[in-house]
Design a protein around this motif. Structure first.
Motif, mmCIF file in Angstrom:
data_model
loop_
_atom_site.group_PDB
_atom_site.id
_atom_site.type_symbol
_atom_site.label_atom_id
_atom_site.label_comp_id
_atom_site.label_asym_id
_atom_site.label_seq_id
_atom_site.Cartn_x
_atom_site.Cartn_y
_atom_site.Cartn_z
ATOM 1 N N ILE A 130 -48.172 69.073 15.391
ATOM 2 C CA ILE A 130 -47.167 69.857 14.660
ATOM 3 C C ILE A 130 -47.456 69.821 13.159
ATOM 4 C CG2 ILE A 130 -44.716 69.852 13.956
ATOM 5 C CD1 ILE A 130 -44.046 69.020 16.817
ATOM 6 N N LYS A 131 -47.928 68.656 12.694
ATOM 7 C CA LYS A 131 -48.154 68.462 11.258
ATOM 8 C C LYS A 131 -49.498 69.030 10.784
ATOM 9 C CE LYS A 131 -45.633 66.444 9.140
ATOM 10 N NZ LYS A 131 -44.499 67.026 8.421
ATOM 11 N N PHE A 177 -44.348 75.939 17.192
ATOM 12 C CA PHE A 177 -45.165 75.200 16.206
ATOM 13 C C PHE A 177 -46.562 75.797 16.090
ATOM 14 C CE2 PHE A 177 -42.103 72.333 18.213
ATOM 15 C CZ PHE A 177 -41.352 71.992 17.101
ATOM 16 N N THR B 14 -37.216 69.156 7.389
ATOM 17 C CA THR B 14 -37.256 69.782 8.721
ATOM 18 C C THR B 14 -36.157 70.836 8.869
ATOM 19 O OG1 THR B 14 -38.037 67.669 9.631
ATOM 20 C CG2 THR B 14 -37.283 69.308 11.223
ATOM 21 N N GLY B 40 -39.872 68.575 15.867
ATOM 22 C CA GLY B 40 -40.388 68.625 14.500
ATOM 23 C C GLY B 40 -39.938 67.419 13.692
ATOM 24 N N SER B 43 -41.794 64.262 14.787
ATOM 25 C CA SER B 43 -43.162 64.310 14.260
ATOM 26 C C SER B 43 -43.183 63.894 12.787
ATOM 27 C CB SER B 43 -43.699 65.736 14.435
ATOM 28 O OG SER B 43 -44.841 65.930 13.680
#
Lengths: 248, 78
Positions: A130-131, A177, B14, B40, B43
């Motif tokens: 995701i990052k 994502f 986020t 998200g 993460s």
């Protein structure tokens, strides 16, 4: 095309996984090369590829049949502190036995490695992805058995079908994502695993059903994996692509 | 940046919310903190604090306050 990107490949020391490793290395992509047990030949080979193509390869060893081992692998990956663009879930095992002759231990072991392990591993790696900026893709290696449900492969086929189902669900959930998820269903492919688990008569019978009348090469699977990671497939998501020479 | 600031920053980067909303923020209270937004956030926290959250903890992470208790298990005091 995919320069400066990072791919994580499981089951990278032999067969289709090794061909995927070679393909991505030749394309100049950095690689986290996972396999189930420490193997100096594999390490030396990674070093050779790394020098030849001027890329970084990080060989890591952990087994998918044990959650502690997977956790250990995830920690090692996190410690590398690098962004992952592509995840290739290739690790898998096979067993051949008729339905009534299938042992409970085989049933458990196959699903532990081919499904539960990959499920859990992907939960963690996808969170890391995701990052990551830029293109992101997950390719799950299923099998034509997961679609054709061959005789004697009840457990293996079911485990590979579960991968196709999981891929489809993930393609929907992870699209938020910008992570694409697809699966590949290789047909008869020239690997030790195929040779050791497929009777000669079955190979001949299957060959008669393949339009191209030959067994596939691992690199032919690797080429499609690469395509599914590249931006050439930027609008391909949630698909299962058969790479089987035209099996009918 | 201390742990609390980092923790708050994970939420603020986020979700499109203001810092004043954080203390009482709960899962599903705002549209953006749905199952996708949750992933998200997890993460973001894992990267910020260099941890790997257990799946059960991810499921239990139901509010800003609850998250603080969960992170204590990972030796992160907020």
């Amino acid at each position: 095309m995919l320069k400066s990107k990072v791919v994580l490949i499981t089951g990278s020391s032999r067969g289709i996984g090794k061909a995927i490793l070679e393909k991505f290395a030749a394309e100049g992509i950095h690689i986290i090369a996972c396999s189930n047990k420490k193997n100096n030949i594999h390490i030396d080979y990674c070093r050779k590829l790394s020098r030849k193509y001027k890329i970084k390869i990080y060989p890591l060893f952990f087994n998918f049949n044990n959650q502690d081992n997977i956790n250990d692998g995830i920690e090692k990956i996190k410690k590398l502190n690098i962004k992952i663009n592509y995840l290739i879930n290739n690790a898998g095992i096979i067993t051949t036995s008729s339905f009534q002759m299938t042992k409970k231990t085989d049933l458990t072991e196959i699903f532990k490695v081919n499904f539960f392990g990959q499920f859990y591993f992907t939960q963690h790696i996808s969170k890391m992805m995701i990052k990551t900026d830029g293109s992101k893709s997950i390719v799950n290696i299923s099998s034509s058995s997961g679609l054709d449900n061959d005789i004697g492969r009840s457990v293996y086929s079911a485990s590979k079908a579960s991968i196709i189902s999981l891929s489809s669900t993930l393609s929907k959930e992870l699209s938020a994502f910008k992570i694409r998820v697809n699966s590949i269903a290789p047909g008869l492919t020239e690997t030790d695993m195929m040779r050791n688990n497929t009777k000669k008569e079955y190979i001949e019978k299957t060959l008669s059903r393949i339009s191209l009348k030959r067994i596939g090469k691992p690199e032919e699977i690797a080429n499609v994996v690469f395509f599914l990671c590249s931006d050439l497939s930027s609008y391909v998501n949630g698909q299962t692509i058969r790479v089987d020479g035209g099996m009918h | 940046m201390n742990n609390l600031e980092n923790y708050k920053k994970a939420f603020l980067s986020t979700f499109p919310i203001k810092e004043e909303q954080l203390e009482k923020l709960e899962y599903n209270q705002i549209d953006e903190w749905d199952s996708i937004g949750h992933m998200g956030l997890m993460s973001e926290l894992e990267e910020k604090f260099k941890i790997t959250l257990d799946t059960d903890d991810i499921v239990d992470f139901s509010s800003f306050q609850k998250g603080k208790k969960i992170l204590k298990k990972y030796k992160i005091n907020i």
